[in-house]
Design a protein around this motif. Structure first.
Motif, PDB file in Angstrom:
ATOM      1  N   UNK A 173       0.822  -1.212   0.000  1.00 40.56           N
ATOM      2  CA  UNK A 173       0.000   0.000   0.000  1.00 40.56           C
ATOM      3  C   UNK A 173       0.861   1.270   0.000  1.00 40.56           C
ATOM      4  N   UNK A 174       2.183   1.112   0.129  1.00 42.35           N
ATOM      5  CA  UNK A 174       3.091   2.252   0.074  1.00 42.35           C
ATOM      6  C   UNK A 174       3.555   2.757   1.422  1.00 42.35           C
ATOM      7  N   UNK A 175       3.187   2.092   2.501  1.00 45.89           N
ATOM      8  CA  UNK A 175       3.600   2.561   3.831  1.00 45.89           C
ATOM      9  C   UNK A 175       5.068   2.226   4.086  1.00 45.89           C
ATOM     10  N   UNK A 176       5.733   3.089   4.814  1.00 45.50           N
ATOM     11  CA  UNK A 176       7.147   2.921   5.119  1.00 45.50           C
ATOM     12  C   UNK A 176       7.429   3.416   6.537  1.00 45.50           C
ATOM     13  N   UNK A 177       8.534   2.945   7.086  1.00 46.80           N
ATOM     14  CA  UNK A 177       9.021   3.436   8.378  1.00 46.80           C
ATOM     15  C   UNK A 177      10.224   4.318   8.073  1.00 46.80           C
ATOM     16  N   UNK A 178      10.049   5.623   8.196  1.00 50.33           N
ATOM     17  CA  UNK A 178      11.089   6.556   7.755  1.00 50.33           C
ATOM     18  C   UNK A 178      12.391   6.428   8.538  1.00 50.33           C
ATOM     19  N   UNK A 179      12.342   5.872   9.748  1.00 49.28           N
ATOM     20  CA  UNK A 179      13.559   5.767  10.553  1.00 49.28           C
ATOM     21  C   UNK A 179      14.504   4.689  10.049  1.00 49.28           C
ATOM     22  N   UNK A 180      14.005   3.727   9.269  1.00 47.03           N
ATOM     23  CA  UNK A 180      14.849   2.649   8.747  1.00 47.03           C
ATOM     24  C   UNK A 180      14.719   2.524   7.230  1.00 47.03           C
ATOM     25  N   UNK A 181      14.166   3.551   6.560  1.00 48.98           N
ATOM     26  CA  UNK A 181      13.944   3.514   5.112  1.00 48.98           C
ATOM     27  C   UNK A 181      15.036   4.295   4.393  1.00 48.98           C
ATOM     28  N   UNK A 182      15.767   3.597   3.531  1.00 49.43           N
ATOM     29  CA  UNK A 182      16.824   4.192   2.722  1.00 49.43           C
ATOM     30  C   UNK A 182      16.334   4.235   1.276  1.00 49.43           C
ATOM     31  N   UNK A 183      16.409   5.374   0.604  1.00 49.80           N
ATOM     32  CA  UNK A 183      15.877   5.461  -0.758  1.00 49.80           C
ATOM     33  C   UNK A 183      16.694   4.647  -1.755  1.00 49.80           C
ATOM     34  N   UNK A 184      15.985   4.039  -2.735  1.00 49.81           N
ATOM     35  CA  UNK A 184      16.638   3.332  -3.834  1.00 49.81           C
ATOM     36  C   UNK A 184      16.128   3.868  -5.175  1.00 49.81           C
ATOM     37  N   UNK A 185      15.236   4.882  -5.113  1.00 53.46           N
ATOM     38  CA  UNK A 185      14.698   5.534  -6.321  1.00 53.46           C
ATOM     39  C   UNK A 185      14.097   6.862  -5.892  1.00 53.46           C
ATOM     40  N   UNK A 186      13.818   7.735  -6.888  1.00 51.93           N
ATOM     41  CA  UNK A 186      13.121   8.989  -6.601  1.00 51.93           C
ATOM     42  C   UNK A 186      11.729   8.658  -6.107  1.00 51.93           C
ATOM     43  N   UNK A 187      11.212   9.424  -5.140  1.00 51.47           N
ATOM     44  CA  UNK A 187       9.903   9.106  -4.574  1.00 51.47           C
ATOM     45  C   UNK A 187       9.234  10.328  -4.008  1.00 51.47           C
ATOM     46  N   UNK A 188       7.913  10.175  -3.753  1.00 52.32           N
ATOM     47  CA  UNK A 188       7.118  11.212  -3.104  1.00 52.32           C
ATOM     48  C   UNK A 188       6.622  10.640  -1.780  1.00 52.32           C
ATOM     49  N   UNK A 189       6.847  11.370  -0.687  1.00 54.35           N
ATOM     50  CA  UNK A 189       6.568  10.877   0.660  1.00 54.35           C
ATOM     51  C   UNK A 189       5.649  11.810   1.415  1.00 54.35           C
ATOM     52  N   UNK A 190       4.616  11.231   2.043  1.00 57.03           N
ATOM     53  CA  UNK A 190       3.771  11.970   2.992  1.00 57.03           C
ATOM     54  C   UNK A 190       4.144  11.478   4.385  1.00 57.03           C
ATOM     55  N   UNK A 191       4.742  12.343   5.185  1.00 53.87           N
ATOM     56  CA  UNK A 191       5.155  11.955   6.541  1.00 53.87           C
ATOM     57  C   UNK A 191       3.949  11.958   7.473  1.00 53.87           C
ATOM     58  N   UNK A 192       4.099  11.283   8.607  1.00 53.20           N
ATOM     59  CA  UNK A 192       3.023  11.253   9.603  1.00 53.20           C
ATOM     60  C   UNK A 192       1.846  10.398   9.206  1.00 53.20           C
ATOM     61  N   UNK A 193       2.044   9.456   8.300  1.00 54.40           N
ATOM     62  CA  UNK A 193       0.975   8.557   7.848  1.00 54.40           C
ATOM     63  C   UNK A 193       1.327   7.143   8.240  1.00 54.40           C
ATOM     64  N   UNK A 194       0.387   6.431   8.849  1.00 56.91           N
ATOM     65  CA  UNK A 194       0.627   5.039   9.219  1.00 56.91           C
ATOM     66  C   UNK A 194      -0.608   4.209   8.915  1.00 56.91           C
ATOM     67  N   UNK A 195      -0.406   2.896   8.714  1.00 54.21           N
ATOM     68  CA  UNK A 195      -1.545   2.027   8.358  1.00 54.21           C
ATOM     69  C   UNK A 195      -2.558   1.901   9.481  1.00 54.21           C
TER      70      UNK A 195
END
Length: 195
Positions: A173-195
């Motif tokens: 669904x596109x959810x990520x944990x920003x504290x352990x997420x390392x980019x591997x491509x260009x992306x668009x991120x909405x912070x403060x969102x969780x499942x």
């Protein structure tokens, strides 16, 4: 016109109550303090975990985990010497800065697009910009730092190192944990969102 008999009985009754109240053994005694017993019982019933307690910035923590990551070779040799550290080869943060690729990350809620190296987490990159992004454990063990990659499946855009909370459904669904997420491509991120 006070009845002398009534007055006398009232005074005697009052004196009797006062004497009984101050007699030895009739005073109120507080209940026994059982706090230590309750804590010991609870500690005995809670299973031990093999991960460190999360650090919460609400109580002054918030730094990354401190310590060495032990590889299989170091485990075979025994314990590490004091001050010695081994590097986890799979950890993107171990990529040297001069070899790290750079990706464009659009932080939607912050209204900016920044360059993030593949050896830096999305949370660290945002904090380097001076943004107050949500987090708690910084180890992928909670969802306080959750974010939503609006481009699609999270694993196509970031590599999670030590993700312990998001399952395949949340990642797709596109959810990520920003504290352990390392980019591997260009992306668009909405912070403060969780499942």
């Amino acid at each position: 016109m006070v009845d002398a008999l009534g007055l006398g009985l009232g005074i005697m009754l009052t004196l009797t109550v006062v004497i009984l109240h101050f007699s030895k053994g009739t005073a109120w005694q507080p209940a026994e303090d059982i706090v230590d017993d309750v804590l010991e019982h609870r500690a005995a019933t809670v299973p031990e975990t093999d991960f460190p307690e999360p650090m919460s910035r609400s109580i002054g923590g918030g730094g990354g985990g401190v310590g060495a990551v032990v590889s299989g070779e170091a485990e075979a040799e025994g314990e590490l010497e004091e001050g010695e550290e081994t590097v986890d080869e799979d950890d993107p943060s171990s990529i040297p800065d001069d070899e790290a690729d750079v990706y464009e990350v659009e932080f939607v809620k912050e209204g900016e697009t920044i360059e993030v190296k593949e050896n830096e987490t999305l949370l660290d990159a945002g904090e380097d910009e001076g943004w107050d992004l949500p987090y708690a454990c910084r180890e992928g063990q909670c969802i306080s730092c959750g974010g939503l990659i609006t481009d699609g499946h999270a694993e196509e855009y970031v590599e999670h190192h030590t993700n312990q909370m998001l399952g395949e459904e949340e990642l797709s669904d596109g959810y990520t944990l920003t504290c352990v997420a390392y980019p591997v491509a260009d992306l668009t991120l909405e912070t403060g969102e969780s499942p």
